[in-house]
Scaffold this motif. Structure first.
Motif, mmCIF file in Angstrom:
data_model
loop_
_atom_site.group_PDB
_atom_site.id
_atom_site.type_symbol
_atom_site.label_atom_id
_atom_site.label_comp_id
_atom_site.label_asym_id
_atom_site.label_seq_id
_atom_site.Cartn_x
_atom_site.Cartn_y
_atom_site.Cartn_z
ATOM 1 N N PRO B 178 0.809 -1.220 0.000
ATOM 2 C CA PRO B 178 0.000 0.000 0.000
ATOM 3 C C PRO B 178 0.846 1.276 0.000
ATOM 4 O O PRO B 178 0.439 2.307 -0.549
ATOM 5 C CB PRO B 178 -0.846 -0.107 1.277
ATOM 6 C CG PRO B 178 -0.291 -1.227 2.078
ATOM 7 C CD PRO B 178 0.463 -2.109 1.145
ATOM 8 N N GLN B 179 2.052 1.208 0.608
ATOM 9 C CA GLN B 179 2.964 2.358 0.568
ATOM 10 C C GLN B 179 3.449 2.601 -0.865
ATOM 11 O O GLN B 179 3.548 3.735 -1.327
ATOM 12 C CB GLN B 179 4.185 2.104 1.463
ATOM 13 C CG GLN B 179 3.873 2.006 2.947
ATOM 14 C CD GLN B 179 3.643 3.364 3.584
ATOM 15 O OE1 GLN B 179 4.154 4.378 3.118
ATOM 16 N NE2 GLN B 179 2.850 3.393 4.644
ATOM 17 N N ILE B 181 1.993 1.642 -3.704
ATOM 18 C CA ILE B 181 0.912 2.141 -4.578
ATOM 19 C C ILE B 181 0.705 3.634 -4.342
ATOM 20 O O ILE B 181 0.550 4.419 -5.279
ATOM 21 C CB ILE B 181 -0.400 1.360 -4.325
ATOM 22 C CG1 ILE B 181 -0.236 -0.113 -4.748
ATOM 23 C CG2 ILE B 181 -1.559 2.001 -5.096
ATOM 24 C CD1 ILE B 181 -1.423 -1.002 -4.393
ATOM 25 N N LYS B 182 0.756 4.038 -3.066
ATOM 26 C CA LYS B 182 0.564 5.468 -2.802
ATOM 27 C C LYS B 182 1.721 6.286 -3.379
ATOM 28 O O LYS B 182 1.519 7.385 -3.896
ATOM 29 C CB LYS B 182 0.409 5.733 -1.309
ATOM 30 C CG LYS B 182 -0.024 7.166 -1.045
ATOM 31 C CD LYS B 182 -0.693 7.354 0.284
ATOM 32 C CE LYS B 182 -1.158 8.793 0.446
ATOM 33 N NZ LYS B 182 -1.574 9.082 1.814
ATOM 34 N N LYS B 185 1.151 6.907 -6.905
ATOM 35 C CA LYS B 185 0.177 7.983 -7.099
ATOM 36 C C LYS B 185 0.824 9.360 -6.892
ATOM 37 O O LYS B 185 0.522 10.322 -7.597
ATOM 38 C CB LYS B 185 -1.003 7.799 -6.121
ATOM 39 C CG LYS B 185 -1.873 6.605 -6.502
ATOM 40 C CD LYS B 185 -2.731 6.112 -5.349
ATOM 41 C CE LYS B 185 -3.981 6.920 -5.167
ATOM 42 N NZ LYS B 185 -5.023 6.173 -4.405
#
Lengths: 229, 302
Positions: B178-179, B181-182, B185
């Motif tokens: 999740p880190q 993927i962020k 972004k």
């Protein structure tokens, strides 16, 4: 449901200073279900007020009543005690009930006996958790049914921050990191692409950004016999 | 490639291994000490100096003012900006203000929650998050703000800024995907360089760098100087995504009090030396031991 909790007793007693005749009024909906403001809690509070009144010589007479919903005029016909006969009504409804009763019965002194806390659900015996913030622009479709507005301490919309700590939020050890839950759920659902999308800045007007919110439905207002304000 | 807007950008563009430092403005108006340390110890040993923005939600002098004071002393700042305290009006305005005060590097962060600081009753803002802040900066650079005119078109700026835009990531988070993927972004939204949360585990960091090899932004590995073994243990228990290995804690614990700083310098130097092959720079967070930076750079063999 709307979850609420009883105000500190001393705060309630301070509101009642100078009152001689008090009605404690329970509400039969959400606050009954979350065990904070129903008939039973109204009776308990009334007993405590009577006891304190005796101990301190305040000489307060207390009656107890409970109606199905304090936020709906339809149920105002069901009072067993007429609230107009009291110096003060301690409402054990949520803030909606207190506010609506105050609006409909402007001559009465309606006092809040509860602190309205959040929109939540019962998650374990004796535990309620917040699930919705009422932001006016639901995102649950792309967050696996877990609300980042209500359940991330920063209401972030693009993913975990650096404060995610062993599945918990660094703000409180008992609080799950909502974005980690969202990530895990989306992964299980095979929908991680939803996480990958950049979410633009939110329009807070749908939340509280442009003041008091109002829902107006033309098709219903036209059949209303007595148009409301 | 567009012309670099800062020395930091041009050094990273050149492929040189770059070191950045960090200062935290004081709680109060006595800024002389932090300015002196920046001038005496950082000016000649780092490419740019981060200025923290109400770090850990403890109220203090602002990062824009101190960034500007660094500019006036010929030191290049990295203006840290968190979304915790200001809404989009204030953030965009501060970006324009920082630009006219000579600031060119910006690090966009969400910011520690107010609950972590000394004003826990404050209302947290978080109108934007780090991704939408980066998008807002990119937007300003294109001559627009986030607002719309009466016809529904983006407002046009009378003069657009240009920044070198940075973002942060936690390479050693327990759940790293999740880190990542962020981070993707953030880069998509405009981030051009990355400074990381503190790393003490070179193997874990290399693994992380391999996982983000598809991302082209240069990465400066973050290292917080350890002052005592107790501080390292505290970081392990209380700072998310930071893991100081036992061997390092032991070295700090075994050092005599008067040798701790020396040992800490050695540890930092070794960490940089072990990780420099897989990243583009190091971000040294010295927490007041700014005078150690030249020795760390030396110990790292840079």
């Amino acid at each position: 449901m709307i979850v609420a909790e009883l105000k500190p007793f001393d705060e309630i007693m301070a509101m009642l200073a100078g009152s001689r005749k008090v009605l404690v009024l329970g509400c039969g909906s959400c606050v009954t279900v979350c065990l904070s403001g129903g008939q039973k809690q109204a009776e308990e509070l009334a007993s405590l007020i009577r006891l304190r009144s005796q101990q301190t010589g305040m000489d307060i007479t207390v009656d107890v009543d409970c109606i199905t919903r304090q936020c709906d005029k339809e149920f105002f016909d069901n009072f067993k005690f007429d609230p107009r006969g009291y110096d003060a009504v301690v409402s054990l409804a949520c803030g909606v009930g207190v506010g609506f009763m105050s609006r409909e019965m402007p001559d009465l002194r309606i006092l809040p006996g509860l602190n309205t806390t959040f929109y939540g659900a019962n998650t374990a015996p004796g535990e309620w958790k917040e699930f919705c913030h009422g932001c006016g622009d639901c995102v649950l479709a792309w967050t696996g049914g877990i609300c980042p507005i209500a359940r991330c301490s920063k209401s972030l919309i693009n993913g975990t921050c650096g404060g995610t700590n062993g599945g918990k939020c660094e703000v409180k050890p008992e609080m799950d990191c909502a974005w980690l839950l969202i990530y895990q759920r989306l992964r299980e659902l095979g929908k991680l692409d939803e996480y990958r999308k950049i979410r633009p800045a939110r329009d807070w007007r749908k939340d509280r950004g442009s003041g008091v919110r109002r829902l107006s439905r033309q098709e219903l207002s036209q059949i209303d016999e007595e148009p409301r304000q | 490639m567009t012309e670099p807007v800062s020395n930091l950008q041009s050094q990273l563009d050149s492929g040189k291994f770059v070191v950045t430092g960090e200062i935290g403005p004081p709680k109060g108006v006595n800024v002389d000490k932090c300015l002196h340390e920046a001038e005496a110890y950082l000016k000649n040993s780092v490419a740019a100096v981060n200025v923290t923005d109400i770090q850990t939600a403890v109220m203090r002098t602002g990062s824009m003012a101190v960034s500007h004071l660094l500019v006036s002393k010929g030191i290049e700042p990295v203006y840290q900006m968190v979304t915790r305290d200001r809404n989009r009006l204030a953030l965009q305005s501060d970006l324009l203000s920082a630009y006219v005060l000579g600031v060119r590097n910006v690090l966009a962060l969400t910011g520690d929650h107010v609950a972590m600081g000394d004003h826990p009753a404050a209302k947290p803002v978080y109108d934007l998050d780090s991704v939408s802040l980066l998008a807002a900066i990119t937007n300003l650079e294109a001559g627009r703000d986030m607002g719309l005119d009466t016809k529904g078109n983006p407002n046009q700026l009378d003069g657009a800024p240009r920044f070198f835009k940075g973002a942060c990531v936690t390479p050693c988070a327990e759940e790293v995907e999740p880190q990542i993927i962020k981070l993707e972004k953030k880069i998509e939204a405009g981030a051009q360089f990355i400074q990381t949360q503190a790393v003490y585990d070179p193997a874990a960091f290399e693994k992380f760098m391999n996982r983000i090899s598809h991302l082209k932004a240069p990465v400066l590995v973050g290292i917080v100087m350890l002052k005592t073994a107790g501080m390292a243990k505290y970081m392990n228990s209380s700072v998310p995504g930071v893991n100081v290995p036992d061997a390092i804690i032991k070295r700090m614990a075994d050092a005599a009090k008067e040798d701790r700083q020396k040992v800490s310098i050695e540890i930092c130097g070794e960490l940089v030396a072990k990780m420099k092959h897989c990243c583009q720079g190091a971000h040294l967070m010295t927490l007041g031991w700014d005078h150690c930076v030249p020795e760390i750079v030396k110990a790292a063999g840079l």
